[in-house]
Design a protein around this motif. Sequence first.
Motif, PDB file in Angstrom:
ATOM      1  N   UNK A  23       0.830  -1.204   0.000  1.00  0.00           N
ATOM      2  CA  UNK A  23       0.000   0.000   0.000  1.00  0.00           C
ATOM      3  C   UNK A  23       0.866   1.256   0.000  1.00  0.00           C
ATOM      4  N   UNK A  24       1.857   1.301   0.868  1.00  0.00           N
ATOM      5  CA  UNK A  24       2.663   2.521   0.966  1.00  0.00           C
ATOM      6  C   UNK A  24       3.609   2.685  -0.222  1.00  0.00           C
ATOM      7  N   UNK A  25       4.033   1.599  -0.823  1.00  0.00           N
ATOM      8  CA  UNK A  25       4.852   1.705  -2.043  1.00  0.00           C
ATOM      9  C   UNK A  25       4.072   2.424  -3.129  1.00  0.00           C
ATOM     10  N   UNK A  26       2.807   2.022  -3.305  1.00  0.00           N
ATOM     11  CA  UNK A  26       1.984   2.678  -4.329  1.00  0.00           C
ATOM     12  C   UNK A  26       1.533   4.065  -3.891  1.00  0.00           C
ATOM     13  N   UNK A  27       1.331   4.235  -2.602  1.00  0.00           N
ATOM     14  CA  UNK A  27       0.940   5.550  -2.089  1.00  0.00           C
ATOM     15  C   UNK A  27       2.035   6.579  -2.345  1.00  0.00           C
ATOM     16  N   UNK A  28       3.289   6.180  -2.159  1.00  0.00           N
ATOM     17  CA  UNK A  28       4.414   7.098  -2.302  1.00  0.00           C
ATOM     18  C   UNK A  28       4.869   7.255  -3.753  1.00  0.00           C
ATOM     19  N   UNK A  29       4.808   6.168  -4.522  1.00  0.00           N
ATOM     20  CA  UNK A  29       5.408   6.201  -5.858  1.00  0.00           C
ATOM     21  C   UNK A  29       4.443   5.862  -6.997  1.00  0.00           C
ATOM     22  N   UNK A  30       3.272   5.328  -6.678  1.00  0.00           N
ATOM     23  CA  UNK A  30       2.416   4.768  -7.706  1.00  0.00           C
ATOM     24  C   UNK A  30       1.726   5.757  -8.617  1.00  0.00           C
ATOM     25  N   UNK A  31       1.008   6.714  -8.008  1.00  0.00           N
ATOM     26  CA  UNK A  31       0.190   7.660  -8.779  1.00  0.00           C
ATOM     27  C   UNK A  31      -0.724   6.897  -9.734  1.00  0.00           C
TER      28      UNK A  31
END
Length: 457
Positions: free
Chosen positions: A67-75
């Motif tokens: 979740x946080x990987x996509x929250x920070x970098x995903x857009x």
Amino acid sequence: MQNNLFSSQHFSILKNALRFTVIVIPVAAFIGSAVAFFLWLLSGAIHFRFAHSWLLYLLPLAGIAIYFIYKLFGRSAEKGNNLIIDEIHNPGGGVPKRMAPLVLLTTIITHLFGGSAGREGTAVQMGGSIAQMMSKWFKLNPADTQTLLTAGIAAGFGAVFGTPLTGAVFAMEVLTIGRVQYNALLPCLIAGITGDVTVAAWGIHHTAYHIDILPAVPHWFSGYISTDLLLIIKVIVASIAFGLASYLFARMVHGIKSFFTHYVKTPWLIPAIGGLIIIALTFINGKPDYLSLGVDAEHAGAVTIPSAFHAGGADTWSWLWKTIYTTITLGTGFKGGEVTPLFYIGATMGNTLSALLNAPVSLFAALGFIAVFAGATNTPLACTFMGIELFGGEHALLFAIACFTAYLFSGHTGIYSSQRIGVGKVDDMEDKTLSEAMKRDGYLYEKLAKYGFLKRK
């Protein structure tokens, strides 16, 4: 005049074909290499978990990390396959370069800790991301970029399953339900073949499946059709069930996602809850057979896709358990694909139905393998070709019957909500997205919305 017309048309066709060949081959080779790397990592992650079963208990933490990987970098990369389909239909912001490494990393995390997911989504997203990046390098116009994105889907799909022709047809068929986008025919075929050859060149091998030889056809049928009429009837009955399984899977994925989004106000808790549910289900089952891909066996006697091709190789409700595991995994935010779990669902359901219908086990496992996929992706033509590529052409008629029947009975549902409806299965659904069609699905939608599984609009 005719000679001039002939020469000018064919010169343009040749020029365009050569141009796209020069562009597509390096793009597809790049995609094939990326897919080979992904498959190597995926196999390593799955077998590492086999040797360290305690990793399953960290699945909730893995979900939070995703979740946080996509929250920070995903857009926009969070939209996955649907973003690629949208970009082909209506070019906008493009497919971001970050999509490929993000989906590769998070899919490996999902499988390393036991999430039930597939690999096609990862390969297709990598293909789309790399194709978009290289279209900018080649300075292609929007129309050519759309074609290259479609070819990227073909390369990714053909490479990950070792089915180049299926990859080409899938890329053209998946965009619009009821229509095939033939404008990208040659680029997709070149891409599918190149992607598959590249994966093979890296020494990556795909699982082989086999259908047992069927009894001889009765003499009084042999002059008219190539198989037993009673067997065809059994195939139709089973394929209706395959289509309904596709419907159930698609509804559950979208419904679970909407349910958790509606009721859990802290987003990072959703994958954590999903991970806890998967752990609980594994305790209830007492075995890990429904985790991860379901291709390799974690222990002797495990239910896998290959085991489903043999009598007694699946439990009666294996298909339903895998449906529950996968829809919870993907519906709560873990990454991967849906297709390999759909293969598992179809093969194990085919195994169960073969016993009920007194039909050949390996044949019905193969039919379920391709038909459930056909219904969930609305790509019956591609799945018919997949049957031929994976199992041989002897039963092509039965493959077509199974895939097209399942396609019809899956209704206006599917795992790719951005698909456009070109020719509706029923009613006046043309020119709508699949998401819009599902929201108009009458009684069932109202009931799901009433109990919070879908949002009303």
